[in-house]
Write a protein that holds these residues in place. Structure first.
Motif, short mmCIF file in Angstrom:
data_model
loop_
_atom_site.label_atom_id
_atom_site.label_comp_id
_atom_site.label_asym_id
_atom_site.label_seq_id
_atom_site.Cartn_x
_atom_site.Cartn_y
_atom_site.Cartn_z
N THR A 1 11.31 9.28 14.52
CA THR A 1 10.07 9.14 15.28
C THR A 1 9.89 7.69 15.69
N LEU A 2 9.30 7.48 16.86
CA LEU A 2 9.03 6.13 17.34
C LEU A 2 7.57 5.73 17.10
N GLU A 3 6.82 6.65 16.52
CA GLU A 3 5.42 6.34 16.23
C GLU A 3 4.99 6.99 14.93
N PHE A 4 3.84 6.57 14.45
CA PHE A 4 3.30 7.09 13.18
C PHE A 4 2.92 8.56 13.34
N ILE A 5 3.31 9.38 12.37
CA ILE A 5 2.96 10.80 12.36
C ILE A 5 2.16 11.11 11.11
N PRO A 6 0.90 11.50 11.23
CA PRO A 6 0.08 11.80 10.05
C PRO A 6 0.56 13.07 9.34
N LYS A 7 0.34 13.13 8.07
CA LYS A 7 0.69 14.29 7.26
C LYS A 7 0.04 15.55 7.82
N GLY A 8 0.82 16.63 7.90
CA GLY A 8 0.30 17.91 8.36
C GLY A 8 0.42 18.15 9.85
N ARG B 1 18.03 20.38 16.70
CA ARG B 1 19.42 20.49 16.23
C ARG B 1 19.92 19.18 15.62
N PHE B 2 19.24 18.06 15.90
CA PHE B 2 19.70 16.77 15.40
C PHE B 2 19.06 16.38 14.08
N LEU B 3 18.22 17.25 13.53
CA LEU B 3 17.58 16.97 12.25
C LEU B 3 18.59 17.08 11.11
N ASN B 4 18.66 16.07 10.27
CA ASN B 4 19.55 16.09 9.12
C ASN B 4 18.81 16.61 7.89
N HIS B 5 19.60 17.00 6.91
CA HIS B 5 19.06 17.46 5.63
C HIS B 5 18.66 16.27 4.75
N SER B 6 17.66 16.51 3.92
CA SER B 6 17.31 15.55 2.86
C SER B 6 16.85 16.32 1.64
N CYS B 7 17.22 15.81 0.47
CA CYS B 7 16.75 16.42 -0.78
C CYS B 7 15.29 16.06 -1.04
N GLU B 8 14.77 15.07 -0.32
CA GLU B 8 13.36 14.70 -0.36
C GLU B 8 12.88 14.58 1.08
N PRO B 9 12.75 15.71 1.80
CA PRO B 9 12.45 15.68 3.23
C PRO B 9 11.03 15.25 3.55
N ASN B 10 10.85 14.78 4.79
CA ASN B 10 9.50 14.44 5.25
C ASN B 10 8.95 15.50 6.20
N LEU B 11 9.73 16.57 6.43
CA LEU B 11 9.28 17.68 7.26
C LEU B 11 9.32 18.98 6.48
N LEU B 12 8.46 19.90 6.86
CA LEU B 12 8.37 21.21 6.24
C LEU B 12 8.48 22.26 7.34
N MET B 13 9.38 23.25 7.20
CA MET B 13 9.55 24.27 8.22
C MET B 13 8.70 25.50 7.90
N VAL C 1 8.86 37.46 16.94
CA VAL C 1 9.97 36.53 16.71
C VAL C 1 9.36 35.19 16.31
N PRO C 2 9.62 34.69 15.11
CA PRO C 2 8.95 33.47 14.65
C PRO C 2 9.46 32.21 15.33
N ARG C 3 8.56 31.31 15.62
CA ARG C 3 8.92 29.96 16.06
C ARG C 3 9.09 29.12 14.79
N LEU C 4 10.18 28.40 14.67
CA LEU C 4 10.46 27.62 13.47
C LEU C 4 9.87 26.22 13.66
N ALA C 5 8.63 26.07 13.21
CA ALA C 5 7.87 24.85 13.43
C ALA C 5 8.01 23.90 12.25
N LEU C 6 8.23 22.62 12.56
CA LEU C 6 8.39 21.59 11.54
C LEU C 6 7.16 20.70 11.53
N PHE C 7 6.53 20.61 10.37
CA PHE C 7 5.32 19.81 10.19
C PHE C 7 5.61 18.64 9.25
#
Length: 288
Positions: free
Chosen positions: A128-135, A193-205, A214-220
């Motif tokens: 991200t190039l800017e601050f993203i608030p939790k949620g 598609r460019f999102l990498n895995h992390s064992c302590e991720p900052n995104l939640l799907m 058909v579900p949209r796979l949204a990352l928060f």
């Protein structure tokens, strides 16, 4: 009326997963119909609410049968200790509520500036190039919706070191039933598609439904995310992270060649999550 769903456990897996590779492909902001898919994700199949207010309320809105989804554009209950993620239905084009309804978040698309960049050990990544608030909603993981046979066929055609983007989403609902969705953004997809895995991720799907089942796979954002920070999620799709011992117990096949994890977090388990379910499906197809 909307289909009756109980709080569902969403299991997301990337079989034989490797790190994303920057490649030229067709861009799509949302899912598209792929080979073998039973439902067209672009077809409007969910009914709309009859709310005449600016913003819908749970007591009267048919889209909010499971309670409010968002508060000030942020995903609610993100800190909940519940084991399962509850269903999320947004208001859609058939709804009579205003376009400014607070139950319309994912459908508004990207709201933050994101950048694909070259990482030191993980190939291409997304930050991200800017601050993203939790949620807050960040982006989708969008691509071709496949049938299970086609997903297995594509995986079977991969060499050991090929990159794999296929995600298998399994939602467990009442009476032991399960909804499976296979998404492949390798040839048609978006920045997800460019999102990498992390064992302590900052995104939640989270699986979010808007116009169809058909579900949209949204990352928060699972926490506040600072500018220039790499975005990541747990490829295993856990709604809540497990401890290291839980992770080791979940992946008992020690003989399989596993791809290394380079997330660099304190709880890193050294290897990327692996799901053998599609391998099992391949074996069943071969023997049947």
């Amino acid at each position: 009326m909307l289909p009756s769903l109980v709080p569902s456990h969403v299991c997301v897996s990337r079989p034989l997963c490797a790190f994303p590779e920057l490649r030229v492909g067709e861009y799509t902001p949302e899912h598209v119909l792929g080979p073998g898919a039973e439902a067209d994700p672009s077809q409007i199949t969910l009914p709309g609410c009859t709310c005449l207010t600016t913003s819908c309320l749970p007591a009267i809105c048919s889209c909010l049968l499971h309670g409010e989804n968002y508060e000030n554009s942020r995903l609610r209950d993100i800190e909940s200790e519940a084991e399962f993620a509850r269903p999320v239905f947004e208001c859609n084009v058939m709804c009579q509520c205003s376009d400014q309804c607070k139950n319309r978040v994912v459908q508004r698309g990207l709201q933050f500036s994101l950048q694909v960049f070259k990482t030191e050990k993980k190939g291409w990544g997304l930050r991200t190039l800017e601050f993203i608030p939790k949620g807050r909603f960040v982006c989708e993981y969008a691509g071709e919706i496949l049938g299970s046979a086609e997903a297995c066929r594509r995986i079977r055609g991969q060499a050991e070191h090929d990159f794999n983007y296929i995600i298998a989403v399994r939602e467990h609902i009442r009476n032991g039933q399960m909804i499976e969705t296979f998404v492949d953004p390798a040839h048609i997809g978006n920045v997800g598609r460019f999102l990498n895995h992390s064992c302590e991720p900052n995104l939640l799907m989270i699986a979010v439904r808007i116009h169809s089942m058909v579900p949209r796979l949204a990352l928060f954002a699972a926490r506040d995310i600072l500018p220039k920070e790499e975005l990541s999620y747990d490829y295993s799709g856990r709604f809540h992270n497990l401890t290291k011992s839980d992770r080791d117990h979940e992946m008992p096949d020690k003989d399989r060649v596993r791809k290394p994890c380079h997330c660099g977090t304190g709880s890193c388990v050294a290897f990327l999550p692996y799901d053998s379910s599609l391998d099992s499906a391949l074996e069943k197809q071969t023997t049947s």
